[in-house]
Design a protein around this motif. Structure first.
Motif, mmCIF file in Angstrom:
data_model
loop_
_atom_site.group_PDB
_atom_site.id
_atom_site.type_symbol
_atom_site.label_atom_id
_atom_site.label_comp_id
_atom_site.label_asym_id
_atom_site.label_seq_id
_atom_site.Cartn_x
_atom_site.Cartn_y
_atom_site.Cartn_z
ATOM 1 N N SER A 297 0.826 -1.207 0.000
ATOM 2 C CA SER A 297 0.000 0.000 0.000
ATOM 3 C C SER A 297 0.859 1.255 0.000
ATOM 4 O O SER A 297 0.570 2.221 -0.730
ATOM 5 N N ALA A 298 1.914 1.268 0.816
ATOM 6 C CA ALA A 298 2.800 2.435 0.858
ATOM 7 C C ALA A 298 3.510 2.629 -0.479
ATOM 8 O O ALA A 298 3.653 3.758 -0.963
ATOM 9 N N LEU A 299 3.952 1.528 -1.078
ATOM 10 C CA LEU A 299 4.589 1.627 -2.399
ATOM 11 C C LEU A 299 3.594 2.126 -3.441
ATOM 12 O O LEU A 299 3.958 2.902 -4.338
ATOM 13 N N ALA A 300 2.352 1.680 -3.334
ATOM 14 C CA ALA A 300 1.334 2.125 -4.287
ATOM 15 C C ALA A 300 1.075 3.614 -4.161
ATOM 16 O O ALA A 300 0.898 4.320 -5.168
ATOM 17 N N LEU A 301 1.052 4.120 -2.932
ATOM 18 C CA LEU A 301 0.869 5.557 -2.744
ATOM 19 C C LEU A 301 1.982 6.335 -3.428
ATOM 20 O O LEU A 301 1.724 7.278 -4.193
ATOM 21 N N GLY A 302 3.220 5.956 -3.162
ATOM 22 C CA GLY A 302 4.340 6.659 -3.778
ATOM 23 C C GLY A 302 4.330 6.569 -5.290
ATOM 24 O O GLY A 302 4.561 7.565 -5.993
ATOM 25 N N THR A 303 4.022 5.379 -5.803
ATOM 26 C CA THR A 303 4.022 5.175 -7.255
ATOM 27 C C THR A 303 2.940 5.995 -7.936
ATOM 28 O O THR A 303 3.180 6.659 -8.956
ATOM 29 N N THR A 304 1.731 5.963 -7.390
ATOM 30 C CA THR A 304 0.621 6.643 -8.068
ATOM 31 C C THR A 304 0.681 8.155 -7.908
ATOM 32 O O THR A 304 0.306 8.890 -8.828
ATOM 33 N N VAL A 305 1.130 8.635 -6.755
ATOM 34 C CA VAL A 305 1.278 10.088 -6.586
ATOM 35 C C VAL A 305 2.351 10.619 -7.526
ATOM 36 O O VAL A 305 2.157 11.643 -8.201
ATOM 37 N N ALA A 306 3.480 9.917 -7.594
ATOM 38 C CA ALA A 306 4.528 10.331 -8.530
ATOM 39 C C ALA A 306 4.025 10.261 -9.964
ATOM 40 O O ALA A 306 4.293 11.162 -10.781
ATOM 41 N N GLY A 307 3.285 9.205 -10.278
ATOM 42 C CA GLY A 307 2.744 9.085 -11.624
ATOM 43 C C GLY A 307 1.776 10.202 -11.955
ATOM 44 O O GLY A 307 1.755 10.703 -13.090
ATOM 45 N N HIS A 308 0.967 10.610 -10.981
ATOM 46 C CA HIS A 308 0.026 11.711 -11.202
ATOM 47 C C HIS A 308 0.775 13.008 -11.512
ATOM 48 O O HIS A 308 0.406 13.744 -12.443
ATOM 49 N N LEU A 309 1.814 13.283 -10.749
ATOM 50 C CA LEU A 309 2.581 14.512 -10.976
ATOM 51 C C LEU A 309 3.245 14.506 -12.354
ATOM 52 O O LEU A 309 3.231 15.516 -13.071
ATOM 53 N N VAL A 310 3.802 13.363 -12.723
ATOM 54 C CA VAL A 310 4.457 13.259 -14.034
ATOM 55 C C VAL A 310 3.431 13.385 -15.151
ATOM 56 O O VAL A 310 3.656 14.089 -16.154
ATOM 57 N N LEU A 311 2.290 12.707 -14.985
ATOM 58 C CA LEU A 311 1.256 12.749 -16.015
ATOM 59 C C LEU A 311 0.735 14.157 -16.217
ATOM 60 O O LEU A 311 0.587 14.630 -17.356
ATOM 61 N N ARG A 312 0.426 14.857 -15.119
ATOM 62 C CA ARG A 312 -0.102 16.214 -15.246
ATOM 63 C C ARG A 312 0.935 17.172 -15.802
ATOM 64 O O ARG A 312 0.597 18.100 -16.552
ATOM 65 N N ALA A 313 2.201 16.961 -15.452
ATOM 66 C CA ALA A 313 3.248 17.804 -16.017
ATOM 67 C C ALA A 313 3.345 17.587 -17.527
ATOM 68 O O ALA A 313 3.504 18.531 -18.311
ATOM 69 N N ALA A 314 3.226 16.329 -17.941
ATOM 70 C CA ALA A 314 3.298 16.028 -19.369
ATOM 71 C C ALA A 314 2.120 16.620 -20.128
ATOM 72 O O ALA A 314 2.241 17.000 -21.301
ATOM 73 N N LEU A 315 0.965 16.712 -19.428
ATOM 74 C CA LEU A 315 -0.231 17.266 -20.064
ATOM 75 C C LEU A 315 -0.336 18.780 -19.916
ATOM 76 O O LEU A 315 -1.299 19.393 -20.374
ATOM 77 N N GLY A 316 0.638 19.387 -19.226
ATOM 78 C CA GLY A 316 0.643 20.835 -19.093
ATOM 79 C C GLY A 316 -0.054 21.314 -17.854
ATOM 80 O O GLY A 316 -0.971 22.133 -17.936
ATOM 81 N N GLY A 317 0.331 20.798 -16.669
ATOM 82 C CA GLY A 317 -0.259 21.238 -15.408
ATOM 83 C C GLY A 317 -0.035 22.718 -15.193
ATOM 84 O O GLY A 317 0.960 23.304 -15.606
ATOM 85 N N LYS A 318 -0.971 23.361 -14.488
ATOM 86 C CA LYS A 318 -0.940 24.813 -14.327
ATOM 87 C C LYS A 318 -0.728 25.198 -12.874
ATOM 88 O O LYS A 318 -1.508 24.792 -12.018
ATOM 89 N N PRO A 319 0.353 25.925 -12.531
ATOM 90 C CA PRO A 319 0.542 26.338 -11.150
ATOM 91 C C PRO A 319 -0.413 27.458 -10.772
ATOM 92 O O PRO A 319 -0.797 28.266 -11.602
ATOM 93 N N VAL A 320 -0.822 27.474 -9.501
ATOM 94 C CA VAL A 320 -1.687 28.531 -9.010
ATOM 95 C C VAL A 320 -1.157 29.041 -7.680
ATOM 96 O O VAL A 320 -0.523 28.321 -6.933
ATOM 97 N N ILE A 321 -1.394 30.311 -7.401
ATOM 98 C CA ILE A 321 -1.028 30.908 -6.125
ATOM 99 C C ILE A 321 -2.254 31.626 -5.592
ATOM 100 O O ILE A 321 -2.866 32.422 -6.293
ATOM 101 N N GLY A 322 -2.605 31.313 -4.340
ATOM 102 C CA GLY A 322 -3.731 32.013 -3.731
ATOM 103 C C GLY A 322 -5.018 31.869 -4.498
ATOM 104 O O GLY A 322 -5.864 32.747 -4.474
ATOM 105 N N GLY A 323 -5.160 30.771 -5.235
ATOM 106 C CA GLY A 323 -6.422 30.506 -5.910
ATOM 107 C C GLY A 323 -6.529 31.136 -7.282
ATOM 108 O O GLY A 323 -7.546 31.037 -7.928
ATOM 109 N N LYS A 324 -5.476 31.860 -7.760
ATOM 110 C CA LYS A 324 -5.556 32.492 -9.077
ATOM 111 C C LYS A 324 -4.435 31.971 -9.969
ATOM 112 O O LYS A 324 -3.350 31.681 -9.515
#
Length: 336
Positions: A297-324
């Protein structure tokens, strides 16, 4: 101040929700999954017909309602990173069941260690649907280890996989699918047709997580070569396209034989043995399976969270500050 991306907000929330499950387990009252099950049960009683078309509409309505609600909440908080993180944390805690799984397994293990077969049999229905009345100590221990293996995939890894792929809506949609399968997807005269769509959808949704569970089990095993060998040899022998993946890998990792004859009420199943040549399951193997489940379970958390960050970065994730949105960055169309 560093920009916080929407993907990072989900990742932080997922970690927080995982830790909440590890610390508290499932709430005893007012669990959202239980509420969904109650609502789905009432709808099933109103809509039930002995045909696939009605069952498919029922499945689509239940899963679609949960998914639409999750998407609406996710988009409402699209530019509020703290709100998005809180939503992801609540959803993750809601859908994960790893801590409650191992608690139930250990409760049965303690009863077996104390020689109290009656208490162990009485508790087994909290973990799986088998008829415990005729099971001896070894058979009860085997049922517990198999349930820990299968539910590590269903109650933890699969949910995290869909969270990694689709954020909070993915988490909640998978739990809706898996809950419906448990309710109407089993083989019985009432649900053979009506539950067909729920069962098939669960098979599809569970495919990636079952294989990731097996891979992570190999990685977490005391003897990875044995776990790998048993998984590759026996993983497809199980009648379920997914359950055998986790169970065979756990068999190799723990070093025991699983499978064989099972009884669910009046229905008897004769399944292939997973881990032929290994020793029979003992009571002490329940604790070994629980420790392995927590590692996976712990390995799955690390794997999927890292995968989410990589996937969103590849798709053009957008940084936000203070909700804008940060100036100079193109706003996207939503998503995790």
């Amino acid at each position: 101040m560093r920009p916080l991306t929407r993907a990072a907000a989900f990742a932080a929330g997922a970690v927080a929700g995982y830790l909440a499950d590890a610390r508290f387990g499932d709430p005893r009252r007012g669990h959202p999954v239980a509420g969904f099950g109650t609502a789905a049960g009432r709808l099933e009683r109103r809509l039930w017909r002995d045909d696939r078309a009605t069952g498919t509409a029922y499945t689509a309505l239940c899963v679609g309602t949960v998914t639409a609600g999750a998407l609406a909440a996710d988009r409402l908080l699209a530019h509020r990173p703290l709100g998005r993180a809180a939503l992801a944390a609540a959803a993750t805690w809601t859908v994960l069941g790893g801590t409650s799984l191992t608690r139930e397994a250990r409760t049965i293990g303690r009863s077996l260690t104390a020689g109290d077969l009656t208490a162990a049999r009485d508790r087994l229905p909290h973990l799986c649907g088998r008829d415990p009345s005729g099971l001896d100590e070894r058979q009860l221990a085997r049922a517990v280890v198999e349930s820990v293996a299968e539910n590590t995939a269903d109650a933890v890894v699969n949910a995290l996989v869909w969270g990694g792929l689709a954020g909070t809506p993915g988490l909640l949609a998978f739990r809706a699918v898996n809950t419906l399968d448990a309710m109407v997807g089993h083989r019985s005269p009432r649900y053979a047709r009506f539950g067909w769509a729920s069962a098939r959808l669960d098979d599809v949704a569970g495919w990636p997580g079952a294989r990731l569970t097996a891979l992570l089990t190999v990685a977490a095993a005391p003897e990875p070569r044995t776990a790998w060998r048993i998984w590759r040899r026996d993983g497809s022998a199980h009648p379920s396209p997914n359950a055998g993946q986790a169970e065979s890998a756990f068999a190799g990792a723990v070093g025991v034989r699983l499978g064989g004859t099972l009884q669910y009420g009046e229905r008897v199943e004769h399944r292939p043995v997973l881990g032929e040549g290994l020793r029979p399951v003992g009571v002490d193997d329940i604790e070994r399976a629980c420790v392995l489940s927590r590692r996976v379970s712990a390995l799955a958390l690390g794997t999927t969270v890292a995968g989410h960050l990589v996937l969103r970065a590849a798709l053009g994730g957008k940084p936000v500050i203070g909700g804008k949105p940060v100036l100079g960055r193109r706003r996207g169309r939503g998503g995790a």
